[in-house]
Design a protein around this motif. Structure first.
Motif, PDB file in Angstrom:
ATOM      1  N   ARG A  24       0.764  -1.352  -0.038  1.00 24.91           N
ATOM      2  CA  ARG A  24      -0.119  -0.093  -0.004  1.00 24.91           C
ATOM      3  C   ARG A  24       0.910   1.428   0.047  1.00 24.91           C
ATOM      4  O   ARG A  24       1.991   1.175   0.435  1.00 24.91           O
ATOM      5  CB  ARG A  24      -0.855   0.092   1.183  1.00 24.91           C
ATOM      6  CG  ARG A  24      -0.383   0.088   2.561  1.00 24.91           C
ATOM      7  CD  ARG A  24      -1.457   0.154   3.594  1.00 24.91           C
ATOM      8  NE  ARG A  24      -0.994  -0.327   4.871  1.00 24.91           N
ATOM      9  CZ  ARG A  24      -1.874  -0.734   6.012  1.00 24.91           C
ATOM     10  NH1 ARG A  24      -3.141  -0.351   5.790  1.00 24.91           N
ATOM     11  NH2 ARG A  24      -1.272  -0.798   6.970  1.00 24.91           N
ATOM     12  N   PRO A  25       0.412   2.476  -0.522  1.00 27.81           N
ATOM     13  CA  PRO A  25       0.979   3.453  -0.677  1.00 27.81           C
ATOM     14  C   PRO A  25       1.365   4.068   0.942  1.00 27.81           C
ATOM     15  O   PRO A  25       0.927   3.785   1.944  1.00 27.81           O
ATOM     16  CB  PRO A  25       0.172   4.457  -1.326  1.00 27.81           C
ATOM     17  CG  PRO A  25      -1.214   3.923  -1.331  1.00 27.81           C
ATOM     18  CD  PRO A  25      -1.176   2.494  -1.076  1.00 27.81           C
ATOM     19  N   GLY A  26       2.518   5.098   0.988  1.00 26.23           N
ATOM     20  CA  GLY A  26       3.160   5.613   2.181  1.00 26.23           C
ATOM     21  C   GLY A  26       4.113   4.652   2.564  1.00 26.23           C
ATOM     22  O   GLY A  26       4.554   3.633   2.110  1.00 26.23           O
ATOM     23  N   PRO A  27       4.750   5.349   3.705  1.00 30.55           N
ATOM     24  CA  PRO A  27       5.840   4.723   4.311  1.00 30.55           C
ATOM     25  C   PRO A  27       5.441   3.572   5.163  1.00 30.55           C
ATOM     26  O   PRO A  27       4.305   3.406   5.554  1.00 30.55           O
ATOM     27  CB  PRO A  27       6.396   5.955   5.289  1.00 30.55           C
ATOM     28  CG  PRO A  27       4.845   6.687   5.604  1.00 30.55           C
ATOM     29  CD  PRO A  27       4.435   6.620   4.260  1.00 30.55           C
ATOM     30  N   LEU A  28       6.271   2.364   5.276  1.00 29.12           N
ATOM     31  CA  LEU A  28       5.935   1.244   5.854  1.00 29.12           C
ATOM     32  C   LEU A  28       6.497   1.308   7.258  1.00 29.12           C
ATOM     33  O   LEU A  28       7.728   1.427   7.918  1.00 29.12           O
ATOM     34  CB  LEU A  28       6.853   0.217   5.159  1.00 29.12           C
ATOM     35  CG  LEU A  28       6.545  -1.286   5.750  1.00 29.12           C
ATOM     36  CD1 LEU A  28       5.064  -1.663   5.687  1.00 29.12           C
ATOM     37  CD2 LEU A  28       7.515  -2.220   5.022  1.00 29.12           C
ATOM     38  N   ASP A  29       5.369   1.281   8.319  1.00 30.24           N
ATOM     39  CA  ASP A  29       5.823   1.392   9.680  1.00 30.24           C
ATOM     40  C   ASP A  29       5.916  -0.111   9.984  1.00 30.24           C
ATOM     41  O   ASP A  29       4.717  -0.587  10.292  1.00 30.24           O
ATOM     42  CB  ASP A  29       4.800   1.983  10.281  1.00 30.24           C
ATOM     43  CG  ASP A  29       4.779   2.108  12.015  1.00 30.24           C
ATOM     44  OD1 ASP A  29       5.721   1.529  12.466  1.00 30.24           O
ATOM     45  OD2 ASP A  29       4.222   2.913  12.638  1.00 30.24           O
TER      46      ASP A  29
END
Length: 63
Positions: A24-29
């Protein structure tokens, strides 16, 4: 994927869910990802456990 009896809801496989979370888009936490995966696995295990008990009770009632 499997569909649930009596409904139109479709459950994805755990691998599908992991791919969805990883891509999924966005940074990976990483911590949030692990927490989400833990919750997914726990929910699936509980569902399988309950299904097994339901099968066992139904079998007992038949005898």
């Amino acid at each position: 994927m499997t569909s649930q009896a009596g409904g139109s809801r479709v459950r994805s496989t755990l691998q599908d869910r992991l791919n969805e979370l990883l891509h999924r888009p966005g940074p990976l936490d990483k911590r949030a990802l692990l927490a989400t995966l833990d919750a997914e696995v726990t929910a699936r295990e509980l569902h399988a456990y309950k299904a097994g008990w339901n099968d066992a009770v139904a079998e007992l009632r038949r005898h």
